[in-house]
Motif scaffolding. Structure first.
Motif, PDB file in Angstrom:
ATOM      1  N   PRO A  15       0.832  -1.216   0.000  1.00 42.81           N
ATOM      2  CA  PRO A  15       0.000   0.000   0.000  1.00 42.81           C
ATOM      3  C   PRO A  15       0.861   1.259   0.000  1.00 42.81           C
ATOM      4  CG  PRO A  15       0.023  -1.003   2.174  1.00 42.81           C
ATOM      5  CD  PRO A  15       0.718  -1.974   1.267  1.00 42.81           C
ATOM      6  N   ASP A  16       0.260   2.364  -0.408  1.00 44.29           N
ATOM      7  CA  ASP A  16       0.994   3.628  -0.498  1.00 44.29           C
ATOM      8  C   ASP A  16       0.901   4.475   0.760  1.00 44.29           C
ATOM      9  OD1 ASP A  16       2.034   3.369  -3.096  1.00 44.29           O
ATOM     10  OD2 ASP A  16       0.135   3.995  -3.981  1.00 44.29           O
ATOM     11  N   LEU A  40       5.482  11.305   1.718  1.00 44.47           N
ATOM     12  CA  LEU A  40       4.303  11.725   2.471  1.00 44.47           C
ATOM     13  C   LEU A  40       3.212  12.226   1.528  1.00 44.47           C
ATOM     14  CD1 LEU A  40       3.021  12.143   5.239  1.00 44.47           C
ATOM     15  CD2 LEU A  40       4.143  14.391   5.341  1.00 44.47           C
ATOM     16  N   GLN A  41       3.596  12.952   0.497  1.00 41.91           N
ATOM     17  CA  GLN A  41       2.625  13.426  -0.482  1.00 41.91           C
ATOM     18  C   GLN A  41       1.944  12.260  -1.183  1.00 41.91           C
ATOM     19  OE1 GLN A  41       1.752  16.950  -1.435  1.00 41.91           O
ATOM     20  NE2 GLN A  41       0.087  15.541  -1.929  1.00 41.91           N
ATOM     21  N   VAL A  47      -4.565   8.339   0.451  1.00 43.92           N
ATOM     22  CA  VAL A  47      -5.656   8.516   1.414  1.00 43.92           C
ATOM     23  C   VAL A  47      -6.820   9.270   0.764  1.00 43.92           C
ATOM     24  CG1 VAL A  47      -6.313   9.676   3.560  1.00 43.92           C
ATOM     25  CG2 VAL A  47      -4.150   8.429   3.432  1.00 43.92           C
ATOM     26  N   SER A  48      -6.491  10.230  -0.088  1.00 52.06           N
ATOM     27  CA  SER A  48      -7.522  11.046  -0.753  1.00 52.06           C
ATOM     28  C   SER A  48      -8.149  10.343  -1.954  1.00 52.06           C
ATOM     29  CB  SER A  48      -6.911  12.376  -1.208  1.00 52.06           C
ATOM     30  OG  SER A  48      -6.378  13.087  -0.099  1.00 52.06           O
ATOM     31  N   LYS A 211      -5.296  11.635   7.832  1.00 49.44           N
ATOM     32  CA  LYS A 211      -6.546  10.879   7.702  1.00 49.44           C
ATOM     33  C   LYS A 211      -7.634  11.442   8.616  1.00 49.44           C
ATOM     34  CE  LYS A 211      -4.841   6.295   6.306  1.00 49.44           C
ATOM     35  NZ  LYS A 211      -4.721   4.862   6.697  1.00 49.44           N
ATOM     36  N   GLN A 212      -7.237  11.851   9.807  1.00 46.99           N
ATOM     37  CA  GLN A 212      -8.215  12.281  10.803  1.00 46.99           C
ATOM     38  C   GLN A 212      -8.805  13.655  10.515  1.00 46.99           C
ATOM     39  OE1 GLN A 212      -5.994  11.859  14.442  1.00 46.99           O
ATOM     40  NE2 GLN A 212      -5.861   9.623  14.236  1.00 46.99           N
ATOM     41  N   ASN A 213      -7.959  14.608  10.142  1.00 45.43           N
ATOM     42  CA  ASN A 213      -8.492  15.969   9.946  1.00 45.43           C
ATOM     43  C   ASN A 213      -7.808  16.740   8.811  1.00 45.43           C
ATOM     44  OD1 ASN A 213      -6.001  16.554  11.039  1.00 45.43           O
ATOM     45  ND2 ASN A 213      -6.808  17.074  13.069  1.00 45.43           N
ATOM     46  N   GLU A 214      -7.132  15.994   7.930  1.00 40.10           N
ATOM     47  CA  GLU A 214      -6.429  16.590   6.783  1.00 40.10           C
ATOM     48  C   GLU A 214      -5.338  17.568   7.210  1.00 40.10           C
ATOM     49  OE1 GLU A 214      -9.149  18.164   3.931  1.00 40.10           O
ATOM     50  OE2 GLU A 214      -9.821  16.172   3.316  1.00 40.10           O
TER      51      GLU A 214
END
Length: 323
Positions: A15-16, A40-41, A47-48, A211-214
């Motif tokens: 997974p990324d 990280l990007q 995630v997006s 993931k939790q709050n961008e």
């Protein structure tokens, strides 16, 4: 005996949004071609729900084509057998958020290895015993052969794989320029593995925060280029940097120092060149000086392909002192 029906590499099976073998060296600051913020990007894009950007370049293509052949030859030279190159999935650690895709595993025959430079075998500790199954990573590069394997050329990745698969030995088999295969043999490095786990946990913490709050917690920026790559679009906003006045002053002073040093370098070089005249070589006390030439082959005229209009962020700040 071997278990594979694979002619080329399987590719990325992990997974990324966690640290993987291919991103581990960059996240730990060991990769000169990729930064932790690049990784990280990519994780935040995953995630997006953004599709992964497929990498396509010549070196990657041939690395994929020759991976199995490199592994076969490495096994032959190391006298290990029962190699496996087909896994169809990635493997994840139990105690840290990290995963690897494997190139190959092979079964050792309890042979003990030490460096044999004539046969391009480099051991990173004495008397490495190839007992049980080990990990083999295949690499292809246009670089000249090296006795000390860089961290980014599979060294960190191998230790991750050894830890996840509970193997005590591993090899990074590097084919240089298509003509020289060097086998770098390692034992499990507990200290490096602990550093890898710390980096994986920290990377996951940053991803979970997004993931939790961008919220984005970037890694420290160490080059203007890396900052410009992340903050690639400028707005007309003005921010207050009163607490960074000393940093701005440092930029100004070092920029002038660099300019002065460059001028001194150029004037001094020109003075030496003038004394050398047409001579290619010179001696000056303890220094030998060469003023050489570069030969360029004739090339036909080429047409530069068209490019779409685009805007990029520059890598240099423009500073003016307030009067």
């Amino acid at each position: 005996m071997h278990t594979t029906d694979k002619k080329v590499a399987e590719g990325k099976l992990t997974p990324d949004d966690i640290m993987t073998g291919s991103t581990s060296a960059a996240i730990m600051g060991h990769n000169p071609f990729m930064t932790a913020n690049d990784c990280l990007q990519t994780a935040m894009d995953a995630v997006s729900g953004k599709p992964r950007k497929e990498l396509t370049f010549e070196a990657l293509h041939w690395g994929t084509q020759f991976e199995v052949d490199i592994i076969k030859e490495a096994c032959k030279r190391l006298q290990v057998d029962d190699y496996q190159t087909k896994f169809a999935r990635g493997f994840t650690a139990d105690d840290a958020p990290m995963a690897v895709s494997l190139d190959a595993t092979a079964k050792g025959n309890d042979q003990v290895l030490n460096s044999d430079y004539e046969n391009n075998i480099v051991c990173y500790s004495n008397n490495i015993k190839l007992s049980g199954r080990g990990i083999i990573e295949a690499k292809l590069t246009s670089h000249d052969s090296e006795l000390e394997l860089p961290m980014y050329r599979g060294r960190v990745q191998l230790q991750m794989a050894m830890e996840i698969m509970n193997c005590d030995w591993g090899v990074v088999a590097v084919l240089h320029r298509g003509i020289k295969l060097v086998l770098h043999v390692f034992q499990r490095d507990k200290e490096l593995i602990e550093d890898i786990k710390v980096a994986a946990i920290d990377f996951d913490r940053r991803v979970q925060k997004y993931k939790q709050n961008e919220e984005i917690e970037w890694y420290d920026f160490t080059t203007p280029k890396s900052a410009a790559k992340v903050f690639d679009e400028a707005t007309d906003d003005t921010v207050d940097l009163s607490d960074m006045e000393n940093d701005i002053q440092t930029i100004q002073e070092t920029r002038q120092d660099m300019k002065d040093l460059q001028e001194l370098h150029d004037v001094t070089t020109a003075r030496v060149m003038a004394r050398m005249g047409d001579a290619k070589y010179a001696k000056a006390g303890k220094y030998n000086v060469t003023w050489g030439e570069i030969n360029y082959k004739a090339k036909p005229e080429t047409v530069v392909p068209a490019k779409e209009a685009r805007t990029i962020r520059v890598n240099k700040l423009k500073v003016k002192e307030n009067v």
